[in-house]
Design a protein around this motif. Structure first.
Motif, mmCIF file in Angstrom:
data_model
loop_
_atom_site.group_PDB
_atom_site.id
_atom_site.type_symbol
_atom_site.label_atom_id
_atom_site.label_comp_id
_atom_site.label_asym_id
_atom_site.label_seq_id
_atom_site.Cartn_x
_atom_site.Cartn_y
_atom_site.Cartn_z
ATOM 1 N N TYR A 51 10.031 2.461 10.220
ATOM 2 C CA TYR A 51 8.657 2.426 9.709
ATOM 3 C C TYR A 51 8.254 1.051 9.154
ATOM 4 O O TYR A 51 7.218 0.487 9.516
ATOM 5 C CB TYR A 51 8.531 3.508 8.623
ATOM 6 C CG TYR A 51 7.144 3.817 8.149
ATOM 7 C CD1 TYR A 51 6.514 5.020 8.482
ATOM 8 C CD2 TYR A 51 6.434 2.929 7.349
ATOM 9 C CE1 TYR A 51 5.238 5.315 8.029
ATOM 10 C CE2 TYR A 51 5.163 3.219 6.903
ATOM 11 C CZ TYR A 51 4.568 4.409 7.239
ATOM 12 O OH TYR A 51 3.300 4.693 6.795
ATOM 13 N N ASP A 106 3.038 2.798 -3.863
ATOM 14 C CA ASP A 106 4.117 3.286 -2.993
ATOM 15 C C ASP A 106 4.337 2.401 -1.758
ATOM 16 O O ASP A 106 5.341 2.536 -1.071
ATOM 17 C CB ASP A 106 3.866 4.752 -2.579
ATOM 18 C CG ASP A 106 2.576 4.935 -1.794
ATOM 19 O OD1 ASP A 106 1.826 3.951 -1.616
ATOM 20 O OD2 ASP A 106 2.307 6.070 -1.354
ATOM 21 N N GLN A 107 3.404 1.486 -1.482
ATOM 22 C CA GLN A 107 3.552 0.620 -0.311
ATOM 23 C C GLN A 107 4.069 -0.769 -0.664
ATOM 24 O O GLN A 107 4.240 -1.622 0.204
ATOM 25 C CB GLN A 107 2.203 0.490 0.427
ATOM 26 C CG GLN A 107 1.682 1.793 0.971
ATOM 27 C CD GLN A 107 2.629 2.407 1.973
ATOM 28 O OE1 GLN A 107 3.056 1.765 2.924
ATOM 29 N NE2 GLN A 107 2.984 3.669 1.766
ATOM 30 N N VAL A 141 -1.987 7.344 -8.437
ATOM 31 C CA VAL A 141 -2.855 8.407 -8.949
ATOM 32 C C VAL A 141 -2.040 9.705 -8.961
ATOM 33 O O VAL A 141 -1.433 10.066 -7.941
ATOM 34 C CB VAL A 141 -4.108 8.564 -8.050
ATOM 35 C CG1 VAL A 141 -4.935 9.764 -8.468
ATOM 36 C CG2 VAL A 141 -4.944 7.280 -8.090
ATOM 37 N N ASP A 190 2.271 -4.863 12.086
ATOM 38 C CA ASP A 190 0.831 -4.633 11.847
ATOM 39 C C ASP A 190 0.238 -5.789 11.052
ATOM 40 O O ASP A 190 -0.844 -6.300 11.355
ATOM 41 C CB ASP A 190 0.596 -3.378 10.979
ATOM 42 C CG ASP A 190 1.079 -2.082 11.600
ATOM 43 O OD1 ASP A 190 1.216 -2.030 12.827
ATOM 44 O OD2 ASP A 190 1.315 -1.118 10.831
HETATM 45 P P1 TYM Z 1 -0.889 6.320 3.688
HETATM 46 O O1 TYM Z 1 -1.752 6.925 4.712
HETATM 47 O O2 TYM Z 1 0.303 7.080 3.232
HETATM 48 O O3 TYM Z 1 -1.710 5.960 2.387
HETATM 49 C C1 TYM Z 1 -2.871 5.187 2.467
HETATM 50 C C2 TYM Z 1 -3.029 4.366 1.203
HETATM 51 O O4 TYM Z 1 -3.176 5.214 0.070
HETATM 52 C C3 TYM Z 1 -2.293 4.794 -0.960
HETATM 53 N N1 TYM Z 1 -1.902 5.967 -1.760
HETATM 54 C C4 TYM Z 1 -2.015 6.048 -3.094
HETATM 55 N N2 TYM Z 1 -2.476 5.168 -4.003
HETATM 56 C C5 TYM Z 1 -2.475 5.566 -5.302
HETATM 57 N N3 TYM Z 1 -2.059 6.800 -5.715
HETATM 58 C C6 TYM Z 1 -1.591 7.706 -4.832
HETATM 59 N N4 TYM Z 1 -1.203 8.910 -5.249
HETATM 60 C C7 TYM Z 1 -1.552 7.346 -3.450
HETATM 61 N N5 TYM Z 1 -1.160 7.992 -2.320
HETATM 62 C C8 TYM Z 1 -1.375 7.124 -1.305
HETATM 63 C C9 TYM Z 1 -1.114 4.186 -0.226
HETATM 64 O O5 TYM Z 1 -0.389 3.318 -1.057
HETATM 65 C C10 TYM Z 1 -1.806 3.473 0.908
HETATM 66 O O6 TYM Z 1 -2.248 2.188 0.505
HETATM 67 N N6 TYM Z 1 2.171 2.756 5.339
HETATM 68 C C11 TYM Z 1 0.751 3.015 5.079
HETATM 69 C C12 TYM Z 1 -0.120 2.893 6.336
HETATM 70 C C13 TYM Z 1 0.019 1.568 7.019
HETATM 71 C C14 TYM Z 1 -0.351 0.297 6.498
HETATM 72 C C15 TYM Z 1 -0.040 -0.644 7.517
HETATM 73 C C16 TYM Z 1 -0.924 -0.103 5.297
HETATM 74 C C17 TYM Z 1 0.548 1.367 8.265
HETATM 75 N N7 TYM Z 1 0.512 0.020 8.563
HETATM 76 C C18 TYM Z 1 -0.274 -2.023 7.325
HETATM 77 C C19 TYM Z 1 -1.144 -1.487 5.113
HETATM 78 C C20 TYM Z 1 -0.825 -2.420 6.130
HETATM 79 C C21 TYM Z 1 0.678 4.425 4.512
HETATM 80 O O7 TYM Z 1 1.652 5.094 4.426
HETATM 81 O O8 TYM Z 1 -0.524 4.864 4.217
#
Ligand code: TYM
Length: 348
Positions: free
Chosen positions: A150, A171-172, A208, A157
């Motif tokens: 992943y 989390d990222q 959050v 990307d």
């Molecule tokens: P994804 O779809 O899991 O989440 C999208 C974005 O939402 C943020 N996020 C949160 N932020 C605060 N509190 C929370 N509870 C919470 N849950 C989710 C995540 O941190 C994210 O920013 N790996 C990425 C998708 C991706 C990506 C990329 C992002 C693929 N390639 C290149 C940036 C650059 C992801 O899992 O998104």
């Protein structure tokens, strides 16, 4: 836009309905940063990342259109930003392979997301035989290579576009650090080519909480969906877990999930007032929840209406993604050409 305009890229996985954690942690930043006019912005529907969990073509198609609609409904203007689908730009998976040959297995084994998935799968293991007999996919009981790799696809990307900043939730964070490491590995091996990106994480909304107090996440089933109808909002908020303090007992706002969610929807002055009510025991958790339901409903209603309007013309959404793919391909393919040259697989 000038040659010094910085590049911004981010993405969301089309794995189901986004929630207010996605919105406040990341998607709201997308809109604000795009509207600041300081960045050339790329917003991606990360469908190949979603393929790790979505194994049904109809569902996948639906989730992709849904997420594109969500992007438009929150205010991402396709005239100002490139909105595209990851799978439309094959350079992403091509570059990921090149990176795969540079990163080591122990390095990827240290990724938090991989370790969390491994824990989830190990917890299933006692039931593994039974699950396999029920013919659930192997990927549900054994970790797949896509999950392991992943961060490598995510690095591709980001790095393909000479990205400066990546707005994301907490989390990222590690994934962006991986992208930086991978850029350095490539640059160190073949010569300078990739820029080192930075994560943009807003401290107050980095994680959050969900209705059970853990991180809000689709996989924990603790979300308040971003475009939820009033009934769903009510149900989600009413299910929020609190301690057992009675209506007129003093409460600690900083240890209450309802209050944490209030923070997202409330002005500082109003929030200070609410904090006082908590401390003095003049508000019950039930009342706090009722207040929160009103605020969330008022916030979501116009978003929901805008989305319903956009949904009437799905063909227009497809066109936006097609145009975005062309724009993204132009940049990504040019970069990939340089990569091919630097690693020596270009034709002479
Ligand atoms: P994804 O779809 O899991 O989440 C999208 C974005 O939402 C943020 N996020 C949160 N932020 C605060 N509190 C929370 N509870 C919470 N849950 C989710 C995540 O941190 C994210 O920013 N790996 C990425 C998708 C991706 C990506 C990329 C992002 C693929 N390639 C290149 C940036 C650059 C992801 O899992 O998104």
């Amino acid at each position: 836009m000038t040659s010094s305009t910085k590049i911004l890229l981010s993405g969301v996985k089309p794995t189901g309905r986004p929630h207010i954690g996605n919105y406040f942690g990341a998607m709201k930043q997308f809109v604000d940063l795009l509207n600041s006019g300081q960045y050339r912005c790329y917003f991606m529907v990360a469908d190949y990342h979603a393929l790790n969990t979505v194994k049904n073509s109809q569902e996948m198609r639906q989730h992709i259109v849904d997420l594109a609609l969500d992007y438009l409904a929150i205010g991402l203007d396709p005239e100002k930003a490139v909105l595209f689908k990851q799978s439309d730009v094959s350079a992403h998976t091509e570059l990921a392979w090149v990176f795969d040959t540079l990163v080591t297995v122990p390095y990827l084994q240290r990724a938090h997301a991989y370790k969390a998935e491994l824990d989830r799968i190990n917890a299933l293991n006692p039931k593994k035989e039974a699950l396999l007999n029920k013919k659930v996919g192997m990927y549900e009981v054994e970790i797949n290579v896509g999950t392991f790799n992943y961060p490598v696809l995510m690095a591709a990307d980001i790095l393909l576009y000479d990205t400066d900043v990546v707005p994301v939730g907490q989390d990222q964070k590690q994934h962006i650090e991986y992208a930086r490491d991978i850029a350095q590995k490539f640059n160190g091996t073949f010569g300078e080519l990739f820029k080192l990106p930075k994560a943009l994480i807003l401290e107050d909304v980095a994680t959050v909480p969900g209705t059970d107090g853990r991180k809000m996440s689709k996989s924990y089933n603790n979300t308040i969906p971003l475009f939820a109808d009033d009934e769903t909002i009510k149900k989600a908020v009413m299910s929020m877990v609190t301690d057992s303090k009675g209506a007129d007992e003093p409460k600690d706002p900083e240890h209450d999930t309802i209050f944490a969610i209030h923070k997202l929807f409330t002005s500082p002055a109003e929030l200070a007032k609410l904090a006082d009510q908590y401390k003095q025991g003049t508000i019950s958790y039930k009342e706090s929840k009722e207040l929160l339901i009103q605020k969330i409903s008022m916030f979501i209603a116009p978003l929901r209406e805008r989305r319903a309007e956009l949904q009437k013309d799905v063909a227009a959404v497809q066109k936006i993604l097609e145009r975005g793919a062309e724009q993204a391909c132009a940049v990504a393919n040019a970069k990939m050409k340089e990569v091919r040259k630097m690693i020596g697989v270009d034709s002479q």
